[in-house]
Design a protein around this motif. Structure first.
Motif, PDB file in Angstrom:
ATOM      1  N   VAL A   1       9.117 -11.786  -9.678  1.00  0.00           N
ATOM      2  CA  VAL A   1       9.854 -12.619  -8.774  1.00  0.00           C
ATOM      3  C   VAL A   1      10.309 -13.665  -9.531  1.00  0.00           C
ATOM      4  CG1 VAL A   1       9.537 -13.934  -6.851  1.00  0.00           C
ATOM      5  CG2 VAL A   1       8.418 -11.670  -7.036  1.00  0.00           C
ATOM      6  N   GLY A   2       9.686 -14.395 -10.555  1.00  0.00           N
ATOM      7  CA  GLY A   2       9.846 -15.789 -10.862  1.00  0.00           C
ATOM      8  C   GLY A   2      11.102 -15.597 -12.229  1.00  0.00           C
ATOM      9  N   GLY A   3      11.550 -14.434 -12.522  1.00  0.00           N
ATOM     10  CA  GLY A   3      12.407 -14.355 -13.539  1.00  0.00           C
ATOM     11  C   GLY A   3      11.934 -14.158 -14.830  1.00  0.00           C
ATOM     12  N   GLU A   4      12.344 -14.480 -15.764  1.00  0.00           N
ATOM     13  CA  GLU A   4      12.002 -14.292 -17.334  1.00  0.00           C
ATOM     14  C   GLU A   4      10.669 -14.926 -17.654  1.00  0.00           C
ATOM     15  OE1 GLU A   4      12.174 -12.401 -21.002  1.00  0.00           O
ATOM     16  OE2 GLU A   4      13.667 -12.064 -19.107  1.00  0.00           O
ATOM     17  N   LEU A   5       9.881 -14.151 -18.250  1.00  0.00           N
ATOM     18  CA  LEU A   5       8.451 -14.664 -18.659  1.00  0.00           C
ATOM     19  C   LEU A   5       8.413 -14.237 -20.013  1.00  0.00           C
ATOM     20  CD1 LEU A   5       5.983 -16.203 -17.627  1.00  0.00           C
ATOM     21  CD2 LEU A   5       4.976 -13.844 -17.222  1.00  0.00           C
ATOM     22  N   SER A   6       8.380 -15.265 -21.187  1.00  0.00           N
ATOM     23  CA  SER A   6       8.553 -15.086 -22.281  1.00  0.00           C
ATOM     24  C   SER A   6       7.148 -14.659 -23.082  1.00  0.00           C
ATOM     25  CB  SER A   6       8.915 -16.278 -23.171  1.00  0.00           C
ATOM     26  OG  SER A   6       7.759 -17.285 -23.039  1.00  0.00           O
ATOM     27  N   GLY A   7       7.050 -13.906 -24.137  1.00  0.00           N
ATOM     28  CA  GLY A   7       5.688 -13.486 -24.737  1.00  0.00           C
ATOM     29  C   GLY A   7       4.883 -14.867 -24.902  1.00  0.00           C
ATOM     30  N   ALA A   8       5.494 -16.019 -25.166  1.00  0.00           N
ATOM     31  CA  ALA A   8       4.609 -17.056 -25.442  1.00  0.00           C
ATOM     32  C   ALA A   8       4.003 -17.560 -24.121  1.00  0.00           C
ATOM     33  CB  ALA A   8       5.515 -18.170 -25.882  1.00  0.00           C
ATOM     34  N   ALA A   9       4.560 -17.434 -22.862  1.00  0.00           N
ATOM     35  CA  ALA A   9       4.254 -17.641 -21.581  1.00  0.00           C
ATOM     36  C   ALA A   9       2.920 -16.715 -21.325  1.00  0.00           C
ATOM     37  CB  ALA A   9       5.124 -17.626 -20.787  1.00  0.00           C
ATOM     38  N   VAL A  10       3.018 -15.408 -21.576  1.00  0.00           N
ATOM     39  CA  VAL A  10       1.986 -14.449 -21.344  1.00  0.00           C
ATOM     40  C   VAL A  10       0.732 -14.830 -22.266  1.00  0.00           C
ATOM     41  CG1 VAL A  10       1.519 -12.011 -21.528  1.00  0.00           C
ATOM     42  CG2 VAL A  10       3.799 -12.797 -20.392  1.00  0.00           C
ATOM     43  N   ALA A  11       0.927 -15.036 -23.440  1.00  0.00           N
ATOM     44  CA  ALA A  11      -0.069 -15.350 -24.481  1.00  0.00           C
ATOM     45  C   ALA A  11      -0.882 -16.487 -23.845  1.00  0.00           C
ATOM     46  CB  ALA A  11       0.551 -15.597 -25.723  1.00  0.00           C
ATOM     47  N   ALA A  12      -0.227 -17.559 -23.526  1.00  0.00           N
ATOM     48  CA  ALA A  12      -0.838 -18.964 -22.911  1.00  0.00           C
ATOM     49  C   ALA A  12      -1.497 -18.521 -21.421  1.00  0.00           C
ATOM     50  CB  ALA A  12       0.307 -19.756 -22.609  1.00  0.00           C
ATOM     51  N   ILE A  13      -1.163 -17.783 -20.818  1.00  0.00           N
ATOM     52  CA  ILE A  13      -1.796 -17.215 -19.487  1.00  0.00           C
ATOM     53  C   ILE A  13      -2.866 -16.694 -19.974  1.00  0.00           C
ATOM     54  CG2 ILE A  13      -1.761 -15.920 -17.485  1.00  0.00           C
ATOM     55  CD1 ILE A  13       1.341 -16.496 -17.319  1.00  0.00           C
ATOM     56  N   VAL A  14      -2.940 -15.735 -20.913  1.00  0.00           N
ATOM     57  CA  VAL A  14      -4.034 -14.995 -21.237  1.00  0.00           C
ATOM     58  C   VAL A  14      -5.155 -15.796 -21.985  1.00  0.00           C
ATOM     59  CG1 VAL A  14      -5.096 -13.118 -22.899  1.00  0.00           C
ATOM     60  CG2 VAL A  14      -2.886 -12.779 -21.297  1.00  0.00           C
ATOM     61  N   ALA A  15      -4.698 -16.806 -22.816  1.00  0.00           N
ATOM     62  CA  ALA A  15      -5.417 -17.729 -23.438  1.00  0.00           C
ATOM     63  C   ALA A  15      -6.305 -18.764 -22.670  1.00  0.00           C
ATOM     64  CB  ALA A  15      -4.708 -18.529 -24.585  1.00  0.00           C
ATOM     65  N   LEU A  16      -5.547 -19.063 -21.616  1.00  0.00           N
ATOM     66  CA  LEU A  16      -6.180 -19.972 -20.482  1.00  0.00           C
ATOM     67  C   LEU A  16      -7.201 -19.229 -19.919  1.00  0.00           C
ATOM     68  CD1 LEU A  16      -2.778 -21.918 -19.590  1.00  0.00           C
ATOM     69  CD2 LEU A  16      -4.714 -23.088 -20.684  1.00  0.00           C
TER      70      LEU A  16
END
Length: 132
Positions: A56-71
């Motif tokens: 829904v929210g558009g492009e989600l970069s690999g860095a954003a996914v990595a940040a989500i998992v790390a958090l």
């Protein structure tokens, strides 16, 4: 033995002793559970939000996914460390880091603001329950 009068204040409350009683058998355990539950819920929401953000929210970069998992991992680790006083401060830092991750994707800022408010309420409840 007679039952206590419900119209009178509980022992320690309003009797000049300066002690507040929360009515909880283990107030420290209760606030630890509140903190751990909040962080656990935050980790779950973060991990479950990856796919909807991508769709829904558009492009989600690999860095954003990595940040989500790390958090999310950090939140789970902190949830297990709530016995230590510094974990409460680290939980506050975690909320700031999540809002900072909003630079990677706007939805992380929104989730960060929501959980910062929830964390602030948890800190307020902790202060009220543990105050003496």
């Amino acid at each position: 033995m007679t039952a206590p009068d419900p119209d009178l204040p509980a022992e320690g409350v309003g009797d000049g002793s300066g002690q507040r009683r929360s009515g909880l058998r283990n107030p420290e355990g209760a606030v630890r559970g509140l903190g751990a539950g909040t962080l656990g819920l935050e980790a779950l929401v973060l991990l479950l939000a990856i796919q909807p953000i991508r769709v829904v929210g558009g492009e989600l970069s690999g860095a954003a996914v990595a940040a989500i998992v790390a958090l999310a991992v950090a939140a789970v680790v902190l949830a297990g460390m709530m016995r230590r006083r510094w974990a409460w401060y680290a939980g506050t830092v975690l909320q700031g880091a999540l809002m900072l991750a909003g630079l990677l994707h706007w939805s992380l800022l929104a989730v960060g603001i929501i959980f910062a408010l929830v964390w602030g309420y948890a800190l307020h409840v902790r202060r009220v329950i543990l105050s003496r």
